[in-house]
Design a protein around this motif. Structure first.
Motif, short mmCIF file in Angstrom:
data_model
loop_
_atom_site.label_atom_id
_atom_site.label_comp_id
_atom_site.label_asym_id
_atom_site.label_seq_id
_atom_site.Cartn_x
_atom_site.Cartn_y
_atom_site.Cartn_z
N LEU A 8 0.85 -1.19 0.00
CA LEU A 8 0.00 0.00 0.00
C LEU A 8 0.88 1.24 0.00
O LEU A 8 1.84 1.33 0.77
N SER A 9 0.56 2.18 -0.85
CA SER A 9 1.26 3.47 -0.89
C SER A 9 0.24 4.59 -0.97
O SER A 9 -0.86 4.42 -1.49
N SER A 10 0.60 5.75 -0.43
CA SER A 10 -0.29 6.90 -0.47
C SER A 10 0.52 8.16 -0.72
O SER A 10 1.71 8.23 -0.39
N LYS A 11 -0.14 9.16 -1.29
CA LYS A 11 0.55 10.41 -1.62
C LYS A 11 -0.43 11.57 -1.49
O LYS A 11 -1.54 11.52 -2.02
N ILE A 28 -4.23 6.88 -3.15
CA ILE A 28 -3.92 5.63 -2.44
C ILE A 28 -3.87 4.51 -3.47
O ILE A 28 -4.75 4.40 -4.32
N GLU A 39 -4.32 7.49 10.09
CA GLU A 39 -4.07 6.25 9.36
C GLU A 39 -5.40 5.71 8.83
O GLU A 39 -6.37 5.61 9.56
N LYS A 45 -2.42 -0.11 6.31
CA LYS A 45 -2.71 1.23 6.78
C LYS A 45 -1.83 2.24 6.05
O LYS A 45 -0.66 1.98 5.76
N THR A 46 -2.43 3.41 5.75
CA THR A 46 -1.65 4.51 5.18
C THR A 46 -0.92 5.24 6.31
O THR A 46 -1.22 5.06 7.49
N TYR A 85 -1.15 12.18 7.73
CA TYR A 85 -0.69 13.42 7.11
C TYR A 85 -1.16 14.60 7.94
O TYR A 85 -2.27 14.59 8.47
#
Length: 298
Positions: A21-24, A40, A95, A106-107, A110
């Motif tokens: 999992l990746s998020s930005k 995501i 998260e 989980k992310t 931020y």
């Protein structure tokens, strides 16, 4: 050599066949109302199902979701949320949980700062200086006479309505009436079948709204404006609600907050139990009020 080959094979299985999992977040500082984008992605999905919060319900309360789009292919899952915030300050995206084949991913959280760009040293100058005009009483009367007459009419109507209510209305806020009304609201909630369909977010939003309205009218506690932690403290200091009923409300409200911010995914058993517990609390409320009246000598 065989041990090394076996070790390499195990590592390849662990990292080559597990989901990632990746998020930005595109911006960490936004102007009031400016749209931010959270992306995501889950890769190496291997055609497995992905479970997460419903559309437009992934982010916390202060985030106004403008667009929530999901794209799923055999090996990837993408979710793009466009949002805006209409209050100044610092806000947190916690998260966020995504469940893939029983495994929870989980992310990272931020931090977002929201600023009012109109307050950054902008100076507004008049094109020309204001001209002073002297007005007498007659001028003011001509300017505001209709406002004054309108205000007098409104005050007269308020007085008449007050007198009609004072001498004509029947008492409709007794504990029994409020209890029966809330039980009907709970029955209407039950008919929406949120529990059976697993729509836990809508279920807890409506369940807590019913609870807050009931506590506000039945116990005269401002539950409709207090945050959960403050409401729990007020209930404990107020002593008008029995300890067992306080425990029911506390557990339901805390679980509702976790659901609201996508911290947990309750099952049907938890939802049904909270519904039954609240219904029991409503039915027992009249006993709380009888004890309170004996305690205060009313």
């Amino acid at each position: 050599m065989k041990k090394l080959t076996l070790l390499l094979f195990i590592l390849l299985n662990l990292f080559g066949f597990s989901q990632t999992l990746s998020s930005k977040l595109d911006k960490e500082t936004l102007a009031l109302g400016e749209v931010g984008i959270l992306r995501i992605q889950i890769s190496n999905l291997q055609s497995k199902d992905v479970q997460s919060a419903p559309k437009n319900e992934l982010l916390p309360f202060h985030f106004e979701e403008v667009k929530d789009s999901t794209s799923k292919k055999a090996d990837t899952y993408d979710r793009i949320i466009e949002f805006a915030i209409f209050e100044e300050g610092n806000f947190t995206i916690p998260e966020l949980e995504f469940k893939v084949n029983g495994r929870i991913l989980k992310t990272i959280p931020y931090q977002i700062e929201v600023i009012n760009t109109a307050q950054k040293g902008d100076q507004i100058n008049d094109i020309m200086k204001n001209k002073e005009v002297n007005l007498d009483v007659q001028d003011y009367w001509q300017l505001y006479k209709w406002y004054i007459l309108g205000a007098l009419i409104v005050l007269a109507l308020i007085f008449v309505i007050y007198q009609l209510i004072k001498y004509g209305k029947r008492r409709k806020d007794s504990p029994v009436v409020m209890t029966n009304q809330t039980l009907r609201e709970l029955d209407q909630l039950k008919k929406k079948k949120y529990i059976e369909t697993g729509n836990y977010r809508s279920f807890y939003v409506e369940l807590i709204d019913i609870s807050r309205n009931f506590i506000t009218k039945q116990y005269k506690i401002p539950a409709d404006v207090l945050l959960t932690d403050d409401l729990i403290d007020v209930m404990k200091m107020n002593n008008s609600i029995s300890p067992e009923n306080e425990k029911i409300i506390e557990e339901i409200f805390l679980r509702g907050d976790l659901v609201k911010f996508a911290k947990i995914f309750p099952d049907q058993e938890n939802m049904q139990n909270d519904f039954d517990q609240l219904k029991t609390f409503v039915k027992r409320s009249s006993k709380d009020l009888e004890v309170e009246q004996l305690r205060t000598g009313v």
